[in-house]
Motif scaffolding. Structure first.
Motif, short mmCIF file in Angstrom:
data_model
loop_
_atom_site.label_atom_id
_atom_site.label_comp_id
_atom_site.label_asym_id
_atom_site.label_seq_id
_atom_site.Cartn_x
_atom_site.Cartn_y
_atom_site.Cartn_z
N LEU A 8 15.19 38.75 37.24
CA LEU A 8 14.82 38.76 38.67
C LEU A 8 14.70 40.02 39.10
O LEU A 8 15.37 41.07 38.75
N GLU A 9 13.56 40.09 39.69
CA GLU A 9 13.26 41.61 40.38
C GLU A 9 14.25 42.12 41.24
O GLU A 9 14.43 43.17 41.36
N LEU A 10 14.66 41.20 42.21
CA LEU A 10 15.43 41.61 43.28
C LEU A 10 16.79 40.89 43.22
O LEU A 10 16.69 39.85 43.02
N PRO A 11 18.04 41.61 43.58
CA PRO A 11 19.13 40.81 43.40
C PRO A 11 19.46 40.13 44.68
O PRO A 11 18.68 40.55 45.97
N THR A 12 20.16 39.26 44.93
CA THR A 12 20.54 38.79 46.18
C THR A 12 21.11 39.49 47.20
O THR A 12 21.97 40.38 46.91
N ASP A 13 20.85 39.32 48.41
CA ASP A 13 21.41 40.33 49.49
C ASP A 13 22.77 39.97 49.44
O ASP A 13 23.30 39.10 49.65
N PRO A 14 23.55 41.15 49.26
CA PRO A 14 25.21 41.11 49.33
C PRO A 14 25.77 40.26 50.50
O PRO A 14 26.65 39.58 50.12
N ARG A 15 24.90 40.34 51.56
CA ARG A 15 25.61 39.41 52.63
C ARG A 15 25.58 38.12 52.63
O ARG A 15 26.18 37.41 53.25
N TRP A 16 24.63 37.66 51.54
CA TRP A 16 24.66 35.91 51.33
C TRP A 16 25.91 35.53 50.87
O TRP A 16 26.23 34.38 51.58
N VAL A 17 26.62 36.00 50.04
CA VAL A 17 28.03 35.64 49.53
C VAL A 17 28.82 35.53 50.76
O VAL A 17 29.66 34.42 50.77
N ASP A 18 28.94 36.48 51.71
CA ASP A 18 29.89 36.44 52.77
C ASP A 18 29.75 35.30 53.46
O ASP A 18 30.68 34.53 54.29
N ILE A 19 28.41 35.29 53.92
CA ILE A 19 28.08 34.01 54.79
C ILE A 19 28.40 32.45 54.01
O ILE A 19 28.88 31.51 54.60
N ALA A 20 28.10 32.61 52.86
CA ALA A 20 28.18 31.24 52.01
C ALA A 20 29.85 31.14 51.89
O ALA A 20 30.12 30.03 52.17
N LYS A 21 30.53 32.08 51.84
CA LYS A 21 31.90 32.01 51.80
C LYS A 21 32.57 30.97 53.06
O LYS A 21 33.51 30.43 52.84
N LYS A 22 31.94 31.28 54.31
CA LYS A 22 32.32 30.97 55.41
C LYS A 22 31.93 29.43 55.49
O LYS A 22 32.07 28.87 56.68
N ASN A 23 30.79 28.99 54.69
CA ASN A 23 30.11 27.80 54.83
C ASN A 23 29.84 26.87 53.63
O ASN A 23 28.94 26.58 53.11
N ILE A 24 31.20 26.54 53.15
CA ILE A 24 31.26 25.75 52.01
C ILE A 24 30.87 24.63 51.91
O ILE A 24 30.07 24.10 51.17
#
Ligand SMILES: [Fe+2]
Length: 144
Positions: A8-24
């Motif tokens: 992958l050229e770019l990693p996932t934005d680190p904020r993604w997992v924080d949002i994901a955690k709150k929206n299981i």
């Protein structure tokens, strides 16, 4: 490190997992559709390239595997009393699809489709790892 492993050229934005955690519920719903789409795209590859015996042999068990993932994700939703929501518009896939080369030979079209599927799988794999590392729901972390 992921870049080398998954290409992958770019990693996932680190904020993604924080949002994901709150929206299981949203994550699991999205995940279920990803599994459904993986199964669906294997089926359409089999139908389009029925004459490629090796491809058909390789993809046939993958359909069952991806569908089993779908079933398992639905069970995770049920376990948590979360609804299986509607499918949302997938911006990422739409943008990726625009990058696919149109036309060319049948074999070139197959390569384009396989490359697109490989990129989707690589991104999913990267994100599952983030979920596994970061989500507080122990059981779900194990699942990922
Ligand atoms: Fe899967």
């Amino acid at each position: 490190m992921e870049k080398h492993v998954l290409g992958l050229e770019l990693p996932t934005d680190p904020r993604w997992v924080d949002i994901a955690k709150k929206n299981i519920g949203d994550i699991l719903t999205d995940h279920a559709y990803c599994e459904q789409k993986a199964a669906t795209s294997c089926i359409s590859l089999i139908m389009l390239f029925h004459d490629k015996e090796k491809l058909v042999d390789m993809l046939t068990p993958v359909v069952a595997e991806e569908w089993d993932h779908f079933v398992r994700v639905l069970a995770e939703l049920k376990k948590r009393n979360l609804p299986f929501g509607p499918q949302r518009k997938d911006e990422y896939i739409e943008q990726l699809a625009k990058l696919m080369k149109k036309g060319g030979s049948r074999d070139q079209q197959l390569v384009e489709k396989l490359l697109m599927n490989a990129m989707i799988e690589a991104r999913s794999c990267e994100r599952f790892r983030l979920l596994w590392k970061d989500i507080t729901d122990k059981e779900l972390s194990e699942f990922y």
